[in-house]
Design an enzyme around this catalytic site. Structure first.
Site, PDB file in Angstrom:
ATOM      1  CE  LYS A  13      -1.998  -0.954   3.930  1.00 34.42           C
ATOM      2  NZ  LYS A  13      -1.276  -2.217   4.202  1.00 34.42           N
ATOM      3  NE  ARG A  88      -4.017  -1.086   9.830  1.00 35.11           N
ATOM      4  CZ  ARG A  88      -2.955  -0.544   9.252  1.00 35.11           C
ATOM      5  NH1 ARG A  88      -2.934   0.734   8.953  1.00 35.11           N
ATOM      6  NH2 ARG A  88      -1.907  -1.290   8.979  1.00 35.11           N
ATOM      7  NE  ARG A 127       7.328  -2.899   6.249  1.00 36.36           N
ATOM      8  CZ  ARG A 127       6.023  -2.658   6.345  1.00 36.36           C
ATOM      9  NH1 ARG A 127       5.389  -2.003   5.386  1.00 36.36           N
ATOM     10  NH2 ARG A 127       5.344  -3.086   7.385  1.00 36.36           N
ATOM     11  NE  ARG A 160       6.626  -0.408  10.314  1.00 41.19           N
ATOM     12  CZ  ARG A 160       5.500  -0.381   9.626  1.00 41.19           C
ATOM     13  NH1 ARG A 160       5.456   0.169   8.428  1.00 41.19           N
ATOM     14  NH2 ARG A 160       4.406  -0.919  10.115  1.00 41.19           N
ATOM     15  NE  ARG A 171       1.910  -4.880  11.462  1.00 38.00           N
ATOM     16  CZ  ARG A 171       2.933  -4.556  10.694  1.00 38.00           C
ATOM     17  NH1 ARG A 171       4.124  -5.093  10.905  1.00 38.00           N
ATOM     18  NH2 ARG A 171       2.771  -3.699   9.727  1.00 38.00           N
TER      19      ARG A 171
HETATM   20  P1  ADP Z   1       1.569  -1.451   7.420  1.00 33.21           P
HETATM   21  O1  ADP Z   1       1.942  -0.417   6.360  1.00 33.21           O
HETATM   22  O2  ADP Z   1       2.591  -2.507   7.532  1.00 33.21           O
HETATM   23  O3  ADP Z   1       0.205  -1.972   7.248  1.00 33.21           O
HETATM   24  P2  ADP Z   1       1.161   0.830   9.083  1.00 33.21           P
HETATM   25  O4  ADP Z   1       2.367   1.681   9.036  1.00 33.21           O
HETATM   26  O5  ADP Z   1       0.012   1.200   8.218  1.00 33.21           O
HETATM   27  O6  ADP Z   1       1.618  -0.663   8.778  1.00 33.21           O
HETATM   28  O7  ADP Z   1       0.622   0.713  10.557  1.00 33.21           O
HETATM   29  C1  ADP Z   1       1.450   0.335  11.626  1.00 33.21           C
HETATM   30  C2  ADP Z   1       0.596   0.202  12.876  1.00 33.21           C
HETATM   31  O8  ADP Z   1       0.004   1.478  13.212  1.00 33.21           O
HETATM   32  C3  ADP Z   1      -0.585  -0.745  12.775  1.00 33.21           C
HETATM   33  O9  ADP Z   1      -0.215  -2.104  13.012  1.00 33.21           O
HETATM   34  C4  ADP Z   1      -1.506  -0.197  13.853  1.00 33.21           C
HETATM   35  O10 ADP Z   1      -1.082  -0.583  15.157  1.00 33.21           O
HETATM   36  C5  ADP Z   1      -1.310   1.305  13.743  1.00 33.21           C
HETATM   37  N1  ADP Z   1      -2.266   1.911  12.810  1.00 33.21           N
HETATM   38  C6  ADP Z   1      -1.994   2.484  11.602  1.00 33.21           C
HETATM   39  N2  ADP Z   1      -3.121   2.927  11.014  1.00 33.21           N
HETATM   40  C7  ADP Z   1      -4.154   2.625  11.867  1.00 33.21           C
HETATM   41  C8  ADP Z   1      -5.566   2.798  11.829  1.00 33.21           C
HETATM   42  N3  ADP Z   1      -6.185   3.372  10.779  1.00 33.21           N
HETATM   43  N4  ADP Z   1      -6.275   2.361  12.890  1.00 33.21           N
HETATM   44  C9  ADP Z   1      -5.697   1.790  13.950  1.00 33.21           C
HETATM   45  N5  ADP Z   1      -4.378   1.578  14.046  1.00 33.21           N
HETATM   46  C10 ADP Z   1      -3.600   1.984  13.014  1.00 33.21           C
HETATM   47  P1  ADP Z   2       2.277  -1.758   3.224  1.00 29.96           P
HETATM   48  O1  ADP Z   2       2.289  -0.251   3.180  1.00 29.96           O
HETATM   49  O2  ADP Z   2       1.052  -2.338   2.602  1.00 29.96           O
HETATM   50  O3  ADP Z   2       2.518  -2.289   4.594  1.00 29.96           O
HETATM   51  P2  ADP Z   2       4.844  -1.626   1.826  1.00 29.96           P
HETATM   52  O4  ADP Z   2       4.572  -0.723   0.680  1.00 29.96           O
HETATM   53  O5  ADP Z   2       5.629  -1.102   2.957  1.00 29.96           O
HETATM   54  O6  ADP Z   2       3.464  -2.301   2.321  1.00 29.96           O
HETATM   55  O7  ADP Z   2       5.564  -2.939   1.234  1.00 29.96           O
HETATM   56  C1  ADP Z   2       5.974  -4.003   2.093  1.00 29.96           C
HETATM   57  C2  ADP Z   2       7.341  -4.530   1.630  1.00 29.96           C
HETATM   58  O8  ADP Z   2       7.202  -5.187   0.375  1.00 29.96           O
HETATM   59  C3  ADP Z   2       8.374  -3.432   1.411  1.00 29.96           C
HETATM   60  O9  ADP Z   2       9.635  -3.947   1.779  1.00 29.96           O
HETATM   61  C4  ADP Z   2       8.298  -3.150  -0.095  1.00 29.96           C
HETATM   62  O10 ADP Z   2       9.542  -2.672  -0.599  1.00 29.96           O
HETATM   63  C5  ADP Z   2       7.969  -4.531  -0.650  1.00 29.96           C
HETATM   64  N1  ADP Z   2       7.093  -4.480  -1.835  1.00 29.96           N
HETATM   65  C6  ADP Z   2       6.085  -3.605  -2.117  1.00 29.96           C
HETATM   66  N2  ADP Z   2       5.489  -3.896  -3.297  1.00 29.96           N
HETATM   67  C7  ADP Z   2       6.108  -5.006  -3.763  1.00 29.96           C
HETATM   68  C8  ADP Z   2       5.948  -5.827  -4.950  1.00 29.96           C
HETATM   69  N3  ADP Z   2       5.002  -5.563  -5.867  1.00 29.96           N
HETATM   70  N4  ADP Z   2       6.768  -6.881  -5.082  1.00 29.96           N
HETATM   71  C9  ADP Z   2       7.720  -7.166  -4.153  1.00 29.96           C
HETATM   72  N5  ADP Z   2       7.917  -6.451  -3.035  1.00 29.96           N
HETATM   73  C10 ADP Z   2       7.135  -5.387  -2.832  1.00 29.96           C
END
Ligand code: ADP
Ligand code: ADP
Ligand code: ZN
Length: 215
Positions: A13, A88, A127, A160, A171
């Site tokens: 995302k 979420r 990541r 992270r 998660r």
């Molecule tokens: P990822 O990109 O791996 O999905 P995020 O950076 O979006 O992780 O979120 C990291 C953490 O921050 C989540 O696991 C949650 O604890 C918190 N968080 C982020 N966005 C929300 C939301 N909209 N509602 C509740 N918790 C959130």
């Molecule tokens: P999210 O915001 O949904 O948690 P991220 O954008 O941080 O996800 O992506 C999670 C991990 O996967 C990162 O290390 C990113 O570089 C990698 N990644 C993202 N898109 C792709 C893809 N299409 N193929 C392989 N790896 C990817």
């Protein structure tokens, strides 16, 4: 254009949202980034959020909804935005829908970046994140030019703390229980679009752009 990114943690995302924000010149709003900035800055909001994030749980809606609605009320959001990590939960989605509705507005697209759980675990373990500018890398799929150094700002990359395999499993469970129902919510609203997130990164973006170019 107002866009919501849906998908499991690690689906890509953030990676896609940054490229969308760039191409369409709209802000990328990541609730995760906002929480992490607050944790780093030692704010009250950061203190509230930290214990939940460390356990892989969601920060409560009472905290998160107000924070996001304040953010999208700011001037730079007038022409739209791409929301990454919000909503979420169903109550978060309902609050967003209501806030927009009161201004005669709505979300244009909810993009569901679909990636199965097995692939997620692999992505998360590779990541790396920039603690300064928020850029995200992957040691195999999206490596920085210099090992472990952010291309954009030169800062040393980190893993992270919530990307540990145990926390990733929690998660994913939270995702399936609380966030996945949003796919049906936005489908019912007629704005859901599915994207195959298992493809290589540039191909995923191509598909995203094709969707956003629909009329
Ligand atoms: P990822 O990109 O791996 O999905 P995020 O950076 O979006 O992780 O979120 C990291 C953490 O921050 C989540 O696991 C949650 O604890 C918190 N968080 C982020 N966005 C929300 C939301 N909209 N509602 C509740 N918790 C959130
Ligand atoms: P999210 O915001 O949904 O948690 P991220 O954008 O941080 O996800 O992506 C999670 C991990 O996967 C990162 O290390 C990113 O570089 C990698 N990644 C993202 N898109 C792709 C893809 N299409 N193929 C392989 N790896 C990817
Ligand atoms: Zn950086």
């Amino acid at each position: 254009m107002k866009i919501v990114m849906l998908g499991a943690p690690g689906a890509g995302k953030g990676t896609q949202a940054i490229k969308i924000a760039d191409k369409y010149d709209i802000p990328h709003i990541s609730t995760g980034d906002i929480f992490r900035a607050n944790i780093k800055g030692g704010t009250e909001l950061g203190q509230k959020a930290k214990s939940y994030i460390d356990k892989g749980e969601l920060v409560p809606d009472e905290v998160t909804i107000g924070m996001l609605l304040d953010r999208i009320a700011q001037d730079d959001c007038k022409n739209g935005y791409v929301l990454d990590g919000f909503p979420r939960t169903i109550p978060q989605a309902e609050s967003l829908t209501e806030a927009l509705k009161s201004q005669g507005d709505r979300i244009d697209f909810a993009l569901n970046i679909d990636v199965p759980d097995e692939a997620i675990i692999k992505r998360m373990s590779g990541r790396r994140a920039c603690p300064k500018c928020g850029a995200t890398y992957h040691i195999v799929y999206a490596a920085p030019k210099t090992e472990n150094i952010c291309d954009k700002c030169g800062t040393e990359l980190i893993i992270r703390s919530d990307d540990k395999p145990e926390t990733v499993k929690d998660r994913l469970n939270v995702y399936h229980q609380q966030t996945e129902p949003l796919i049906a919510y936005y489908k019912a609203a007629g704005v859901l679009r599915e994207v195959d997130g298992t493809q290589e990164l540039p191909k995923v973006f191509e598909d995203v752009v094709a969707i956003l170019s629909e009329n």
